[in-house]
Write an enzyme that holds these catalytic residues in place. Sequence first.
Site, PDB file in Angstrom:
ATOM      1  N   LYS A 286       4.767  -3.883   8.294  1.00  0.00           N
ATOM      2  CA  LYS A 286       5.883  -4.631   8.884  1.00  0.00           C
ATOM      3  C   LYS A 286       7.137  -3.776   8.842  1.00  0.00           C
ATOM      4  O   LYS A 286       7.256  -2.831   8.054  1.00  0.00           O
ATOM      5  CB  LYS A 286       6.139  -5.954   8.139  1.00  0.00           C
ATOM      6  CG  LYS A 286       6.570  -5.809   6.670  1.00  0.00           C
ATOM      7  CD  LYS A 286       8.063  -5.591   6.461  1.00  0.00           C
ATOM      8  CE  LYS A 286       8.408  -5.417   4.982  1.00  0.00           C
ATOM      9  NZ  LYS A 286       9.778  -4.904   4.766  1.00  0.00           N
TER      10      LYS A 286
ATOM     11  N   PRO B  99       2.159   5.010   3.659  1.00  0.00           N
ATOM     12  CA  PRO B  99       2.738   5.624   2.460  1.00  0.00           C
ATOM     13  C   PRO B  99       3.100   4.557   1.432  1.00  0.00           C
ATOM     14  O   PRO B  99       3.353   3.394   1.775  1.00  0.00           O
ATOM     15  CB  PRO B  99       3.985   6.339   2.989  1.00  0.00           C
ATOM     16  CG  PRO B  99       4.292   5.689   4.297  1.00  0.00           C
ATOM     17  CD  PRO B  99       2.991   5.214   4.857  1.00  0.00           C
ATOM     18  N   LEU B 100       3.139   4.958   0.170  1.00  0.00           N
ATOM     19  CA  LEU B 100       3.408   4.019  -0.918  1.00  0.00           C
ATOM     20  C   LEU B 100       4.912   3.815  -1.093  1.00  0.00           C
ATOM     21  O   LEU B 100       5.711   4.707  -0.792  1.00  0.00           O
ATOM     22  CB  LEU B 100       2.800   4.544  -2.221  1.00  0.00           C
ATOM     23  CG  LEU B 100       1.307   4.874  -2.189  1.00  0.00           C
ATOM     24  CD1 LEU B 100       0.863   5.414  -3.543  1.00  0.00           C
ATOM     25  CD2 LEU B 100       0.482   3.659  -1.790  1.00  0.00           C
ATOM     26  N   ALA B 101       5.283   2.627  -1.585  1.00  0.00           N
ATOM     27  CA  ALA B 101       6.686   2.309  -1.886  1.00  0.00           C
ATOM     28  C   ALA B 101       7.580   2.689  -0.714  1.00  0.00           C
ATOM     29  O   ALA B 101       8.575   3.392  -0.866  1.00  0.00           O
ATOM     30  CB  ALA B 101       7.126   3.019  -3.165  1.00  0.00           C
ATOM     31  N   SER B 102       7.212   2.194   0.475  1.00  0.00           N
ATOM     32  CA  SER B 102       7.834   2.713   1.697  1.00  0.00           C
ATOM     33  C   SER B 102       8.619   1.686   2.491  1.00  0.00           C
ATOM     34  O   SER B 102       9.140   2.004   3.562  1.00  0.00           O
ATOM     35  CB  SER B 102       6.754   3.313   2.599  1.00  0.00           C
ATOM     36  OG  SER B 102       5.801   2.321   2.957  1.00  0.00           O
ATOM     37  N   GLY B 103       8.688   0.429   2.035  1.00  0.00           N
ATOM     38  CA  GLY B 103       9.411  -0.583   2.789  1.00  0.00           C
ATOM     39  C   GLY B 103       8.639  -1.155   3.954  1.00  0.00           C
ATOM     40  O   GLY B 103       9.193  -1.879   4.788  1.00  0.00           O
ATOM     41  N   LEU B 104       7.339  -0.859   4.022  1.00  0.00           N
ATOM     42  CA  LEU B 104       6.497  -1.347   5.115  1.00  0.00           C
ATOM     43  C   LEU B 104       5.620  -2.530   4.709  1.00  0.00           C
ATOM     44  O   LEU B 104       4.842  -3.036   5.518  1.00  0.00           O
ATOM     45  CB  LEU B 104       5.612  -0.215   5.649  1.00  0.00           C
ATOM     46  CG  LEU B 104       6.358   0.958   6.290  1.00  0.00           C
ATOM     47  CD1 LEU B 104       5.383   2.076   6.661  1.00  0.00           C
ATOM     48  CD2 LEU B 104       7.129   0.498   7.527  1.00  0.00           C
TER      49      LEU B 104
ATOM     50  N   GLY C 259       1.367  -3.160   0.368  1.00  0.00           N
ATOM     51  CA  GLY C 259       0.670  -3.867  -0.709  1.00  0.00           C
ATOM     52  C   GLY C 259       0.610  -5.364  -0.464  1.00  0.00           C
ATOM     53  O   GLY C 259      -0.417  -6.007  -0.717  1.00  0.00           O
TER      54      GLY C 259
ATOM     55  N   SER D  83       0.728  -6.864   2.474  1.00  0.00           N
ATOM     56  CA  SER D  83      -0.192  -7.105   3.586  1.00  0.00           C
ATOM     57  C   SER D  83      -1.637  -7.003   3.126  1.00  0.00           C
ATOM     58  O   SER D  83      -2.496  -7.817   3.506  1.00  0.00           O
ATOM     59  CB  SER D  83       0.068  -6.097   4.701  1.00  0.00           C
ATOM     60  OG  SER D  83      -0.759  -6.352   5.814  1.00  0.00           O
TER      61      SER D  83
ATOM     62  N   ASP E  53       6.808 -11.174  -0.053  1.00  0.00           N
ATOM     63  CA  ASP E  53       6.425 -10.799   1.313  1.00  0.00           C
ATOM     64  C   ASP E  53       5.022 -11.249   1.683  1.00  0.00           C
ATOM     65  O   ASP E  53       4.655 -11.215   2.867  1.00  0.00           O
ATOM     66  CB  ASP E  53       6.505  -9.275   1.489  1.00  0.00           C
ATOM     67  CG  ASP E  53       7.926  -8.777   1.693  1.00  0.00           C
ATOM     68  OD1 ASP E  53       8.828  -9.614   1.896  1.00  0.00           O
ATOM     69  OD2 ASP E  53       8.132  -7.548   1.642  1.00  0.00           O
TER      70      ASP E  53
END
Length: 281
Positions: free
Chosen positions: A14, A96-101, A104, A106, A135
């Site tokens: 997202k 990518p990890l810890a990316s603001g997307l 985790g 989702s 989220d």
Amino acid sequence: MSDPAAVTYFAPAKVNLGLSVRDLRSDGYHELHSLMVPLSVGDDLEIAPSDTLTLRVEGADLPTDEGNLVFRAARAYLDAAGVSGGAAITLHKRLPLASGLGGGSSDAATTLMALARLYPAGVDLPGLALRLGADVPFFLLGRAAVASGVGEVLSPTPVPRVALVLLNPGVAVSARDAYAWLDAEEGFTPALDVEAILAALSNGRPVPYLNALQDPVAARHAPIREALAALTGAGLHSALMSGSGSTCFALARDAAHAHDAAQLLAARHPGCWVQPAQVLG
């Protein structure tokens, strides 16, 4: 080799097409206002019935036990459903990890929905989702929505299927830190003008959105400032950081423009993760 009984599920990323942090609540959480949209890029999960619950991760060095949100989501569903068996889960981590997307979150929501298909029961999925993370309910909804409260109050909102480019500069940003920096600066922001955002998305004009976390995070992470400038320099518009970072995005005229701009950015910034994507609406 994949289990022939396994079913593959897509867990979309997202972005926040605007993120306002209205205030710090008395319970220590933040009052948010955001337009959240799922994307055409994300992770994949293979899930098959099994006697026990197991998790394998490919593509990232992540825990495969209670330290992983997918495992916790599966355990929560199986316990709530009273299932004596389990599931064999393989997470193919592509984001990518810890990316603001929201990767985790989702993955966790997708796990809940997959297990509800595998082991149908009268389980309160939204309740489980909210306990797993703010989220997770959005990904359970599975469509664009205006989010308020701590992110759990969702109003489905049709959004144009715009094309964009994602650029992650490879720095990890702690959401806890991002909000702490905002609190220290009292950088709270007014509610988003969702109608104006949607109108701009529809006509391809610069989008009047903001991310309240962007300034405090970018002030401490030069690669994020550079990522925003790189997106604009590639001919894209309305560059913004997603969530607490560090992924940034900008809008393209169409899918072909996004593809070309992503190729250009990948060549210019070989150390960054770059992907064209489309809003799923």
